[in-house]
Design a protein around this motif. Structure first.
Motif, PDB file in Angstrom:
ATOM      1  N   VAL A 117       0.866  -1.179   0.000  1.00 11.54           N
ATOM      2  CA  VAL A 117       0.000   0.000   0.000  1.00 11.54           C
ATOM      3  C   VAL A 117       0.903   1.231   0.000  1.00 11.54           C
ATOM      4  CG1 VAL A 117      -1.852   1.242   1.168  1.00 11.54           C
ATOM      5  CG2 VAL A 117      -1.738  -1.259   1.325  1.00 11.54           C
ATOM      6  N   MET A 118       0.920   1.940  -1.121  1.00  8.61           N
ATOM      7  CA  MET A 118       1.776   3.117  -1.261  1.00  8.61           C
ATOM      8  C   MET A 118       0.924   4.375  -1.342  1.00  8.61           C
ATOM      9  SD  MET A 118       4.703   1.664  -1.216  1.00  8.61           S
ATOM     10  CE  MET A 118       5.812   3.006  -1.647  1.00  8.61           C
ATOM     11  N   GLU A 119       1.447   5.441  -0.784  1.00  8.90           N
ATOM     12  CA  GLU A 119       0.716   6.708  -0.790  1.00  8.90           C
ATOM     13  C   GLU A 119       0.495   7.177  -2.216  1.00  8.90           C
ATOM     14  OE1 GLU A 119       0.768  10.299   2.282  1.00  8.90           O
ATOM     15  OE2 GLU A 119       2.623  10.112   1.140  1.00  8.90           O
ATOM     16  N   GLY A 120      -0.742   7.532  -2.527  1.00 10.48           N
ATOM     17  CA  GLY A 120      -1.064   8.019  -3.859  1.00 10.48           C
ATOM     18  C   GLY A 120      -1.286   9.522  -3.837  1.00 10.48           C
ATOM     19  N   GLY A 121      -2.360   9.942  -4.384  1.00 11.17           N
ATOM     20  CA  GLY A 121      -2.692  11.360  -4.393  1.00 11.17           C
ATOM     21  C   GLY A 121      -4.171  11.558  -4.196  1.00 11.17           C
ATOM     22  N   GLY A 159       4.343  -0.702   3.130  1.00  6.22           N
ATOM     23  CA  GLY A 159       4.306   0.459   2.252  1.00  6.22           C
ATOM     24  C   GLY A 159       4.231   1.743   3.045  1.00  6.22           C
ATOM     25  N   ASN A 160       4.285   2.856   2.331  1.00  5.90           N
ATOM     26  CA  ASN A 160       4.221   4.158   3.001  1.00  5.90           C
ATOM     27  C   ASN A 160       2.816   4.743   2.980  1.00  5.90           C
ATOM     28  OD1 ASN A 160       4.074   4.853   0.272  1.00  5.90           O
ATOM     29  ND2 ASN A 160       5.219   6.759   0.551  1.00  5.90           N
ATOM     30  N   GLY A 161       1.824   3.941   2.555  1.00 14.78           N
ATOM     31  CA  GLY A 161       0.455   4.434   2.524  1.00 14.78           C
ATOM     32  C   GLY A 161      -0.404   3.898   3.646  1.00 14.78           C
ATOM     33  N   LEU A 162       0.219   3.197   4.592  1.00 13.42           N
ATOM     34  CA  LEU A 162      -0.566   2.528   5.623  1.00 13.42           C
ATOM     35  C   LEU A 162      -1.205   3.488   6.616  1.00 13.42           C
ATOM     36  CD1 LEU A 162       1.731  -0.543   6.265  1.00 13.42           C
ATOM     37  CD2 LEU A 162      -0.245  -0.346   4.768  1.00 13.42           C
ATOM     38  N   ARG A 163      -0.652   4.693   6.742  1.00 11.92           N
ATOM     39  CA  ARG A 163      -1.262   5.641   7.680  1.00 11.92           C
ATOM     40  C   ARG A 163      -2.666   6.044   7.231  1.00 11.92           C
ATOM     41  NH1 ARG A 163      -0.747  11.050   6.164  1.00 11.92           N
ATOM     42  NH2 ARG A 163       0.477  11.430   4.278  1.00 11.92           N
ATOM     43  N   TRP A 164      -2.950   5.832   5.943  1.00 14.87           N
ATOM     44  CA  TRP A 164      -4.297   6.124   5.456  1.00 14.87           C
ATOM     45  C   TRP A 164      -5.299   5.048   5.859  1.00 14.87           C
ATOM     46  CZ3 TRP A 164      -5.385  10.741   3.263  1.00 14.87           C
ATOM     47  CH2 TRP A 164      -4.316  11.498   2.805  1.00 14.87           C
ATOM     48  N   LEU A 165      -4.781   3.904   6.262  1.00 14.51           N
ATOM     49  CA  LEU A 165      -5.653   2.800   6.640  1.00 14.51           C
ATOM     50  C   LEU A 165      -5.675   2.719   8.162  1.00 14.51           C
ATOM     51  CD1 LEU A 165      -4.498   0.086   4.080  1.00 14.51           C
ATOM     52  CD2 LEU A 165      -5.996   2.056   3.738  1.00 14.51           C
ATOM     53  N   ALA A 166      -6.359   3.632   8.784  1.00 16.98           N
ATOM     54  CA  ALA A 166      -6.291   3.790  10.240  1.00 16.98           C
ATOM     55  C   ALA A 166      -6.578   2.500  10.976  1.00 16.98           C
ATOM     56  CB  ALA A 166      -7.263   4.881  10.690  1.00 16.98           C
ATOM     57  N   ASP A 167      -7.558   1.728  10.532  1.00 16.24           N
ATOM     58  CA  ASP A 167      -7.927   0.511  11.242  1.00 16.24           C
ATOM     59  C   ASP A 167      -6.841  -0.554  11.156  1.00 16.24           C
ATOM     60  OD1 ASP A 167     -10.263   1.746  11.789  1.00 16.24           O
ATOM     61  OD2 ASP A 167     -11.498   0.578  10.404  1.00 16.24           O
ATOM     62  N   SER A 168      -5.938  -0.432  10.165  1.00 12.56           N
ATOM     63  CA  SER A 168      -4.886  -1.430  10.001  1.00 12.56           C
ATOM     64  C   SER A 168      -3.572  -0.980  10.630  1.00 12.56           C
ATOM     65  CB  SER A 168      -4.654  -1.703   8.504  1.00 12.56           C
ATOM     66  OG  SER A 168      -5.811  -2.216   7.910  1.00 12.56           O
ATOM     67  N   SER A 169      -3.573   0.199  11.281  1.00 13.88           N
ATOM     68  CA  SER A 169      -2.325   0.748  11.783  1.00 13.88           C
ATOM     69  C   SER A 169      -2.210   0.683  13.297  1.00 13.88           C
ATOM     70  CB  SER A 169      -2.186   2.210  11.313  1.00 13.88           C
ATOM     71  OG  SER A 169      -2.204   2.267   9.913  1.00 13.88           O
ATOM     72  N   GLU A 170      -3.021  -0.171  13.908  1.00 13.16           N
ATOM     73  CA  GLU A 170      -2.919  -0.327  15.352  1.00 13.16           C
ATOM     74  C   GLU A 170      -1.639  -1.055  15.716  1.00 13.16           C
ATOM     75  OE1 GLU A 170      -4.984   1.030  17.431  1.00 13.16           O
ATOM     76  OE2 GLU A 170      -6.152   1.832  15.773  1.00 13.16           O
ATOM     77  N   PRO A 171      -1.089  -0.816  16.926  1.00 11.25           N
ATOM     78  CA  PRO A 171       0.120  -1.534  17.344  1.00 11.25           C
ATOM     79  C   PRO A 171      -0.083  -3.050  17.262  1.00 11.25           C
ATOM     80  CG  PRO A 171      -0.389   0.252  18.872  1.00 11.25           C
ATOM     81  CD  PRO A 171      -1.568   0.142  17.925  1.00 11.25           C
ATOM     82  N   ASP A 172       1.005  -3.731  16.901  1.00 13.54           N
ATOM     83  CA  ASP A 172       1.011  -5.193  16.822  1.00 13.54           C
ATOM     84  C   ASP A 172       0.070  -5.743  15.759  1.00 13.54           C
ATOM     85  OD1 ASP A 172       2.798  -5.255  18.994  1.00 13.54           O
ATOM     86  OD2 ASP A 172       1.129  -5.140  20.407  1.00 13.54           O
ATOM     87  N   SER A 173      -0.257  -4.928  14.769  1.00 14.23           N
ATOM     88  CA  SER A 173      -1.158  -5.398  13.717  1.00 14.23           C
ATOM     89  C   SER A 173      -0.415  -6.129  12.602  1.00 14.23           C
ATOM     90  CB  SER A 173      -1.910  -4.213  13.097  1.00 14.23           C
ATOM     91  OG  SER A 173      -1.000  -3.358  12.422  1.00 14.23           O
ATOM     92  N   GLY A 174       0.921  -6.125  12.647  1.00 16.92           N
ATOM     93  CA  GLY A 174       1.704  -6.743  11.587  1.00 16.92           C
ATOM     94  C   GLY A 174       1.925  -5.811  10.418  1.00 16.92           C
ATOM     95  N   VAL A 175       1.528  -4.543  10.545  1.00 12.88           N
ATOM     96  CA  VAL A 175       1.650  -3.563   9.477  1.00 12.88           C
ATOM     97  C   VAL A 175       2.961  -2.798   9.640  1.00 12.88           C
ATOM     98  CG1 VAL A 175       0.654  -1.494   8.487  1.00 12.88           C
ATOM     99  CG2 VAL A 175      -0.829  -3.355   9.211  1.00 12.88           C
TER     100      VAL A 175
END
Length: 218
Positions: A117-121, A159-175
């Motif tokens: 998941v990469m940051e887009g625009g 990837g560098n787009g994971l901050r856009w996926l808030a639900d997948s960015s919790e600690p210990d999520s493997g992200v």
């Protein structure tokens, strides 16, 4: 054959010299939007000024400006040196590095695939899932975060787009947040380093050509 690799598709700017299947020199910096200022000095600081028999460049998707800076430099150097130039995509590059870095896992729960998941625009991300041999599950897509979250599902994601996926960015999520590195091009199979040296934008342009005005009725 010595290859100069140029990577400018994200906030990272990196270069590497690969010779006989080995990385002989590399440089990697987080420059934000400063690729145009840093790229040529980074190349010049490599052994022999980065001179190589082939130039390999990230053609995207990624930053519109960054991708174009890298391609312009790659084409210019290849022309000046009289050597060949080709491209690779940032998405399988990040996937290849992620597969290399994966820790040993429980075989009963281990998922052999990875989503990049990469940051887009414009609030979107580029997303593509890969198998361990770097074969893609589908074409890359530019998605809104909600749609990308669904597409990623239970896959490990990098990837560098994971901050856009808030639900997948919790600690210990493997992200894991990741930026591409030119030196990792050594991990790519030959078929993935033979793309034309022209941009992959990954999404339709925002500007649309204007339609001709209808002829006036006389």
């Amino acid at each position: 054959m010595r290859t100069l690799v140029i990577e400018t598709a994200t906030a990272a700017c990196s270069v590497a010299l690969i010779d006989s299947g080995r990385v002989v020199a590399r440089a990697h910096e987080i420059v934000g939007r400063g690729h145009a200022e840093r790229l040529i000095p980074m190349i010049a600081a490599l052994p022999d000024g980065g001179r190589a028999d082939h130039v390999l460049v990230d053609v995207g998707p990624g930053s519109f400006t960054g991708v174009r800076v890298g391609i312009a430099a790659a084409r210019g150097l290849a022309l000046g040196w009289g050597v060949s130039v080709s491209g690779y995509s940032s998405l399988p590059l990040v996937a290849a590095a992620a597969f290399r870095n994966r820790p040993d896992a429980d075989p009963d729960t281990y998922n052999p695939d990875i989503a990049v998941v990469m940051e887009g625009g414009h609030g979107e991300v580029f997303m593509q899932a890969f198998s361990a041999d770097l074969s893609p599950h589908a074409d890359l897509a530019s998605l809104k975060p909600d749609a990308a979250r669904v597409a990623v599902g239970s896959l490990p994601a990098v990837g560098n787009g994971l901050r856009w996926l808030a639900d997948s960015s919790e600690p210990d999520s493997g992200v894991t947040e990741t930026l591409p590195d030119a030196a990792d091009a050594i991990l790519l199979p030959a078929a993935l380093t033979a793309l034309p040296a022209r941009p992959i934008y990954g999404r339709a342009p925002d500007a649309k050509p204007s339609l001709p005005k209808p002829a006036a009725i006389r």
